[in-house]
Design a protein around this motif. Structure first.
Motif, PDB file in Angstrom:
ATOM      1  N   ASN A 193       0.849  -1.190   0.000  1.00 25.82           N
ATOM      2  CA  ASN A 193       0.000   0.000   0.000  1.00 25.82           C
ATOM      3  C   ASN A 193       0.883   1.237   0.000  1.00 25.82           C
ATOM      4  O   ASN A 193       1.888   1.292   0.703  1.00 25.82           O
ATOM      5  CB  ASN A 193      -0.921   0.017   1.216  1.00 25.82           C
ATOM      6  N   HIS A 194       0.491   2.227  -0.822  1.00 31.54           N
ATOM      7  CA  HIS A 194       1.338   3.403  -1.038  1.00 31.54           C
ATOM      8  C   HIS A 194       0.726   4.672  -0.423  1.00 31.54           C
ATOM      9  O   HIS A 194       0.743   5.732  -1.044  1.00 31.54           O
ATOM     10  CB  HIS A 194       1.559   3.567  -2.545  1.00 31.54           C
ATOM     11  N   SER A 195       0.203   4.556   0.806  1.00 33.28           N
ATOM     12  CA  SER A 195      -0.334   5.760   1.460  1.00 33.28           C
ATOM     13  C   SER A 195       0.791   6.679   1.904  1.00 33.28           C
ATOM     14  O   SER A 195       1.849   6.218   2.335  1.00 33.28           O
ATOM     15  CB  SER A 195      -1.151   5.376   2.687  1.00 33.28           C
ATOM     16  N   GLY A 225      19.801   4.819  -9.845  1.00 30.31           N
ATOM     17  CA  GLY A 225      18.426   4.583 -10.312  1.00 30.31           C
ATOM     18  C   GLY A 225      17.549   3.975  -9.230  1.00 30.31           C
ATOM     19  O   GLY A 225      16.440   3.527  -9.503  1.00 30.31           O
ATOM     20  N   LEU A 226      18.060   3.941  -7.980  1.00 30.14           N
ATOM     21  CA  LEU A 226      17.366   3.413  -6.800  1.00 30.14           C
ATOM     22  C   LEU A 226      17.131   1.898  -6.859  1.00 30.14           C
ATOM     23  O   LEU A 226      16.207   1.361  -6.264  1.00 30.14           O
ATOM     24  CB  LEU A 226      16.064   4.174  -6.523  1.00 30.14           C
ATOM     25  N   ILE A 227      18.024   1.205  -7.584  1.00 32.52           N
ATOM     26  CA  ILE A 227      18.014  -0.265  -7.622  1.00 32.52           C
ATOM     27  C   ILE A 227      19.024  -0.772  -6.585  1.00 32.52           C
ATOM     28  O   ILE A 227      20.181  -0.318  -6.581  1.00 32.52           O
ATOM     29  CB  ILE A 227      18.434  -0.770  -9.034  1.00 32.52           C
ATOM     30  N   TYR A 265      15.124  10.171   2.098  1.00 32.31           N
ATOM     31  CA  TYR A 265      14.983   8.736   2.309  1.00 32.31           C
ATOM     32  C   TYR A 265      14.043   8.157   1.251  1.00 32.31           C
ATOM     33  O   TYR A 265      12.946   8.689   1.044  1.00 32.31           O
ATOM     34  CB  TYR A 265      14.419   8.446   3.707  1.00 32.31           C
ATOM     35  N   ASP A 266      14.492   7.118   0.579  1.00 31.08           N
ATOM     36  CA  ASP A 266      13.669   6.399  -0.398  1.00 31.08           C
ATOM     37  C   ASP A 266      14.314   5.025  -0.543  1.00 31.08           C
ATOM     38  O   ASP A 266      14.801   4.654  -1.597  1.00 31.08           O
ATOM     39  CB  ASP A 266      13.648   7.163  -1.735  1.00 31.08           C
ATOM     40  N   HIS A 267      14.355   4.294   0.573  1.00 24.74           N
ATOM     41  CA  HIS A 267      15.139   3.069   0.660  1.00 24.74           C
ATOM     42  C   HIS A 267      14.343   1.956   1.344  1.00 24.74           C
ATOM     43  O   HIS A 267      13.388   2.223   2.068  1.00 24.74           O
ATOM     44  CB  HIS A 267      16.423   3.331   1.461  1.00 24.74           C
ATOM     45  N   PHE A 304      10.869   3.180   3.244  1.00 28.71           N
ATOM     46  CA  PHE A 304      10.561   4.446   3.923  1.00 28.71           C
ATOM     47  C   PHE A 304      10.892   5.544   2.922  1.00 28.71           C
ATOM     48  O   PHE A 304      12.043   5.730   2.540  1.00 28.71           O
ATOM     49  CB  PHE A 304      11.404   4.566   5.195  1.00 28.71           C
ATOM     50  N   TYR A 305       9.845   6.229   2.470  1.00 21.05           N
ATOM     51  CA  TYR A 305       9.980   7.252   1.413  1.00 21.05           C
ATOM     52  C   TYR A 305       9.453   8.568   1.969  1.00 21.05           C
ATOM     53  O   TYR A 305       8.324   8.618   2.463  1.00 21.05           O
ATOM     54  CB  TYR A 305       9.173   6.795   0.179  1.00 21.05           C
ATOM     55  N   THR A 306      10.278   9.606   1.910  1.00 28.15           N
ATOM     56  CA  THR A 306       9.910  10.873   2.547  1.00 28.15           C
ATOM     57  C   THR A 306       9.285  11.887   1.568  1.00 28.15           C
ATOM     58  O   THR A 306       9.445  13.099   1.749  1.00 28.15           O
ATOM     59  CB  THR A 306      11.140  11.489   3.268  1.00 28.15           C
ATOM     60  N   LEU A 330       5.325   4.274   4.178  1.00 29.37           N
ATOM     61  CA  LEU A 330       5.940   3.093   4.784  1.00 29.37           C
ATOM     62  C   LEU A 330       5.371   1.901   4.029  1.00 29.37           C
ATOM     63  O   LEU A 330       4.313   1.372   4.378  1.00 29.37           O
ATOM     64  CB  LEU A 330       5.639   3.040   6.277  1.00 29.37           C
ATOM     65  N   GLU A 331       6.048   1.580   2.934  1.00 30.81           N
ATOM     66  CA  GLU A 331       5.560   0.556   2.016  1.00 30.81           C
ATOM     67  C   GLU A 331       6.152  -0.784   2.446  1.00 30.81           C
ATOM     68  O   GLU A 331       7.303  -1.090   2.139  1.00 30.81           O
ATOM     69  CB  GLU A 331       5.974   0.895   0.590  1.00 30.81           C
ATOM     70  N   THR A 332       5.362  -1.574   3.177  1.00 26.39           N
ATOM     71  CA  THR A 332       5.817  -2.890   3.613  1.00 26.39           C
ATOM     72  C   THR A 332       5.880  -3.784   2.387  1.00 26.39           C
ATOM     73  O   THR A 332       4.945  -3.806   1.591  1.00 26.39           O
ATOM     74  CB  THR A 332       4.849  -3.448   4.662  1.00 26.39           C
TER      75      THR A 332
HETATM   76  C1  BGC Z   1       9.347   5.116  -4.656  1.00 25.22           C
HETATM   77  C2  BGC Z   1       9.762   6.497  -5.043  1.00 25.22           C
HETATM   78  C3  BGC Z   1       8.750   6.995  -6.030  1.00 25.22           C
HETATM   79  C4  BGC Z   1       7.391   6.989  -5.378  1.00 25.22           C
HETATM   80  C5  BGC Z   1       6.349   7.370  -6.372  1.00 25.22           C
HETATM   81  C6  BGC Z   1       8.017   5.193  -3.991  1.00 25.22           C
HETATM   82  O1  BGC Z   1       7.603   3.923  -3.648  1.00 25.22           O
HETATM   83  O2  BGC Z   1      10.303   4.472  -3.845  1.00 25.22           O
HETATM   84  O3  BGC Z   1      11.036   6.515  -5.608  1.00 25.22           O
HETATM   85  O4  BGC Z   1       9.051   8.272  -6.499  1.00 25.22           O
HETATM   86  O5  BGC Z   1       7.101   5.708  -4.917  1.00 25.22           O
HETATM   87  O6  BGC Z   1       5.410   8.130  -5.809  1.00 25.22           O
END
Ligand code: BGC
Length: 367
Positions: A193-195, A225-227, A265-267, A304-306, A330-332
């Motif tokens: 879930n992407h809330s 590229g966040l991979i 943070y996007d990790h 955890f994406y800020t 907080l995408e589990t």
């Molecule tokens: C990703 C971000 C991306 C965002 C999109 C997140 O799950 O990790 O890099 O920009 O989703 O809204």
């Protein structure tokens, strides 16, 4: 009290604790399909969930003084959602949430190719038309709603017809999300879930002064590229150490390559405890409102994406534009790009198996 009255009183209490459910029309897609919204109500929380993307549209809950606010980012009406291809506000992302490197993976010796919808380099959140922008079928269940989606063999390049069920149920302060999925051919999947949460209320400012604790000793550093590089790096001694509650903004601007590349943070953090067993993943606390969010999950990781890519171009129901860091996710999940990392917990699903995971968002207050 007569017996009938007692039974009624007991039923009413159960309903309040467990959540009453109502359904209404919410909008129509540009293609003419009807979208419905379910309202789940308990004594502590009101959550609205729509069939488009099985998205959480709002979560209303009180602060330490009793003042109610919507603590997730969203739009005032349905049109806002169809006009936004970037944020994934509130959605269930899939078939593969997060990134797959270069849009390629191999399964049973066959290579599959996916759309490169992330800067033309990688696949993000399942491709150009992911589960976030499809219409799910809603069905009322006790205390909640069950959303069902059938994704055909070859959808966005993924093999196998996948049937996914996502049950949202509300009990007191706890919004539980129960995911199951089956397939008719070997495939890969990663549903989350992407809330975007802001415990001070949507549109009120950044989340940088709020505190977070993440129950993880390692994270998966990435390339530009966040991979994930494949390394499980210790958080100790880095700005990624949230083993004790820390103010989110305290180290976000540090001279750290990982933070610079992601703009914050996007990790993915590697959670303590066992994959498949429910444990606390993270706790967020807003010292001003006193609201607390506790996230538990059976998943092995959490992204955890800020809200680094929020840029003021989206406006929420309160009429306020969402600038950088106005919400946190907080995408589990399973780790990003797992299909290309055989040593990561597997995301493969075979016919006859059922993928099952549970994540719960619990709201409370700390005075
Ligand atoms: C990703 C971000 C991306 C965002 C999109 C997140 O799950 O990790 O890099 O920009 O989703 O809204």
């Amino acid at each position: 009290m007569k017996l009938a009255q007692v039974i009624l009183a007991v039923m009413t209490t159960a309903l309040t604790a467990q959540g009453a459910v109502t359904k209404e029309p919410f909008g129509t897609t540009p293609g003419g399909a009807a979208v419905e919204i379910y309202t789940l109500k308990s004594d502590a929380v009101e959550a609205r969930i729509m069939t488009y993307g099985a998205r959480i549209v709002s979560i209303k809950t009180a602060d330490k003084t009793g003042k109610v606010a919507d603590v997730v980012l969203g739009y005032k009406d349905f049109a806002g959602y169809t006009g936004d291809k970037n944020t994934y506000f509130g959605s269930i992302v899939g078939r593969y949430g997060n990134r797959i490197a270069h849009g390629k993976f191999s399964l049973d010796g066959k290579e599959y190719t996916l759309p490169l919808n992330d800067h033309g380099i990688n696949t993000l959140h399942g491709g150009t038309v992911g589960f976030d922008s499809l219409i799910w079928t809603g069905k009322e269940i006790p205390g909640g709603v069950e959303m069902t989606l059938v994704s055909k063999d070859g959808d966005q390049g993924f093999p196998g017809t996948l049937t996914a069920h996502v049950k949202y149920t509300l009990q007191g302060g706890a919004l539980k999300i129960d995911y199951t999925a089956t397939t008719d051919k070997d495939t890969v999947l990663n549903l989350t879930n992407h809330s975007y949460f802001n415990l001070a209320g949507e549109g009120t400012g950044t989340i940088l002064n709020q505190e977070i604790e993440i129950h993880a000793d390692k994270f998966t550093p990435t390339d530009a590229g966040l991979i994930p590089t494949g390394v499980l790096a210790p958080v100790a001694g880095t700005p990624f150490d949230f083993t004790k509650p820390m103010v989110i903004g305290a180290r976000i601007g540090d001279a750290n390559d990982q933070l610079k590349m992601a703009g914050g943070y996007d990790h993915n953090w590697v959670l303590r405890g066992q994959n498949g067993v429910e444990k606390v993943a993270a706790k967020v606390h807003d010292p001003v409102s006193g609201r607390v969010l506790t996230v538990t999950t059976t998943q092995p990781g959490v992204q955890f994406y800020t809200g680094n890519f929020l840029d003021g171009s989206k406006t929420g129901p309160s009429g306020k534009a969402y600038a950088k860091n106005f919400g946190l996710c907080l995408e589990t999940q399973h780790f990003p790009d797992s299909p290309n990392h055989p040593d990561f917990p597997t995301t493969e699903l075979k016919p006859g198996q059922t993928m099952h995971s549970v994540t719960t968002f619990t709201f409370s207050v700390q005075k």
